[in-house]
Design a protein around this motif. Structure first.
Motif, PDB file in Angstrom:
ATOM      1  N   ALA A 105    -105.699  28.330  -7.969  1.00 14.44           N
ATOM      2  CA  ALA A 105    -106.773  29.190  -7.474  1.00 14.44           C
ATOM      3  C   ALA A 105    -106.209  30.486  -6.904  1.00 14.44           C
ATOM      4  O   ALA A 105    -106.791  31.561  -7.096  1.00 14.44           O
ATOM      5  CB  ALA A 105    -107.602  28.458  -6.432  1.00 14.44           C
ATOM      6  N   ILE A 106    -105.084  30.402  -6.251  1.00 15.46           N
ATOM      7  CA  ILE A 106    -104.454  31.587  -5.668  1.00 15.46           C
ATOM      8  C   ILE A 106    -103.975  32.528  -6.767  1.00 15.46           C
ATOM      9  O   ILE A 106    -104.204  33.737  -6.712  1.00 15.46           O
ATOM     10  CB  ILE A 106    -103.285  31.184  -4.741  1.00 15.46           C
ATOM     11  CG1 ILE A 106    -103.826  30.395  -3.540  1.00 15.46           C
ATOM     12  CG2 ILE A 106    -102.501  32.408  -4.288  1.00 15.46           C
ATOM     13  CD1 ILE A 106    -102.747  29.740  -2.699  1.00 15.46           C
ATOM     14  N   LEU A 120    -105.043  32.715  -9.871  1.00 14.01           N
ATOM     15  CA  LEU A 120    -106.213  33.304 -10.530  1.00 14.01           C
ATOM     16  C   LEU A 120    -106.820  34.418  -9.683  1.00 14.01           C
ATOM     17  O   LEU A 120    -107.181  35.479 -10.192  1.00 14.01           O
ATOM     18  CB  LEU A 120    -107.256  32.220 -10.806  1.00 14.01           C
ATOM     19  CG  LEU A 120    -106.894  31.200 -11.869  1.00 14.01           C
ATOM     20  CD1 LEU A 120    -107.938  30.088 -11.929  1.00 14.01           C
ATOM     21  CD2 LEU A 120    -106.749  31.859 -13.221  1.00 14.01           C
ATOM     22  N   SER A 121    -106.908  34.189  -8.398  1.00 11.58           N
ATOM     23  CA  SER A 121    -107.460  35.190  -7.491  1.00 11.58           C
ATOM     24  C   SER A 121    -106.616  36.460  -7.475  1.00 11.58           C
ATOM     25  O   SER A 121    -107.148  37.577  -7.505  1.00 11.58           O
ATOM     26  CB  SER A 121    -107.564  34.602  -6.081  1.00 11.58           C
ATOM     27  OG  SER A 121    -108.078  35.549  -5.192  1.00 11.58           O
ATOM     28  N   ILE A 122    -105.313  36.299  -7.441  1.00  6.83           N
ATOM     29  CA  ILE A 122    -104.413  37.459  -7.449  1.00  6.83           C
ATOM     30  C   ILE A 122    -104.624  38.279  -8.710  1.00  6.83           C
ATOM     31  O   ILE A 122    -104.719  39.499  -8.669  1.00  6.83           O
ATOM     32  CB  ILE A 122    -102.942  37.013  -7.320  1.00  6.83           C
ATOM     33  CG1 ILE A 122    -102.677  36.484  -5.914  1.00  6.83           C
ATOM     34  CG2 ILE A 122    -101.990  38.155  -7.659  1.00  6.83           C
ATOM     35  CD1 ILE A 122    -101.340  35.797  -5.753  1.00  6.83           C
ATOM     36  N   ASN A 123    -104.708  37.591  -9.848  1.00  8.64           N
ATOM     37  CA  ASN A 123    -104.908  38.302 -11.112  1.00  8.64           C
ATOM     38  C   ASN A 123    -106.252  39.031 -11.135  1.00  8.64           C
ATOM     39  O   ASN A 123    -106.333  40.174 -11.580  1.00  8.64           O
ATOM     40  CB  ASN A 123    -104.792  37.340 -12.292  1.00  8.64           C
ATOM     41  CG  ASN A 123    -103.366  37.107 -12.685  1.00  8.64           C
ATOM     42  OD1 ASN A 123    -102.702  37.997 -13.177  1.00  8.64           O
ATOM     43  ND2 ASN A 123    -102.876  35.908 -12.451  1.00  8.64           N
ATOM     44  N   LEU A 124    -107.286  38.382 -10.664  1.00  4.18           N
ATOM     45  CA  LEU A 124    -108.604  39.012 -10.665  1.00  4.18           C
ATOM     46  C   LEU A 124    -108.669  40.198  -9.701  1.00  4.18           C
ATOM     47  O   LEU A 124    -109.186  41.264 -10.047  1.00  4.18           O
ATOM     48  CB  LEU A 124    -109.681  37.985 -10.310  1.00  4.18           C
ATOM     49  CG  LEU A 124    -109.960  36.929 -11.367  1.00  4.18           C
ATOM     50  CD1 LEU A 124    -110.910  35.870 -10.814  1.00  4.18           C
ATOM     51  CD2 LEU A 124    -110.536  37.564 -12.618  1.00  4.18           C
ATOM     52  N   CYS A 125    -108.143  40.016  -8.511  1.00  2.00           N
ATOM     53  CA  CYS A 125    -108.201  41.073  -7.504  1.00  2.00           C
ATOM     54  C   CYS A 125    -107.297  42.256  -7.842  1.00  2.00           C
ATOM     55  O   CYS A 125    -107.574  43.384  -7.436  1.00  2.00           O
ATOM     56  CB  CYS A 125    -107.819  40.518  -6.141  1.00  2.00           C
ATOM     57  SG  CYS A 125    -108.994  39.335  -5.487  1.00  2.00           S
TER      58      CYS A 125
END
Length: 69
Positions: free
Chosen positions: A8-9, A11-16
């Motif tokens: 989840a972390i 994925l979040s880094i990539n999205l943000c």
């Protein structure tokens, strides 16, 4: 389980980060490079985990086969 928590972390880094890598600045290029490194490491980790799970499953099957005889 630890890998799932980190997923989840990652994925979040990539999205943000998508909005920050749009620029052609030196900082944006550095961020792109670091994201690529992180994602490559993540892929290698996933592959290693798959290999480990397969080996573990194979070992379990061998143990069950030995106990059957």
């Amino acid at each position: 389980k630890a890998l799932d928590k980190r997923k989840a972390i990652v994925l979040s880094i990539n999205l943000c980060s998508a909005e920050f890598v749009q620029s052609d600045s030196e900082e944006a290029r550095d961020l792109q490079r670091r994201l690529k490194e992180m994602n490559n490491r993540w892929e290698r980790l996933g592959s290693s985990l798959d290999e480990w799970r397969n080996a573990l499953q194979h070992a379990l099957m061998q143990c069950q086969a030995r106990n059957t005889y």
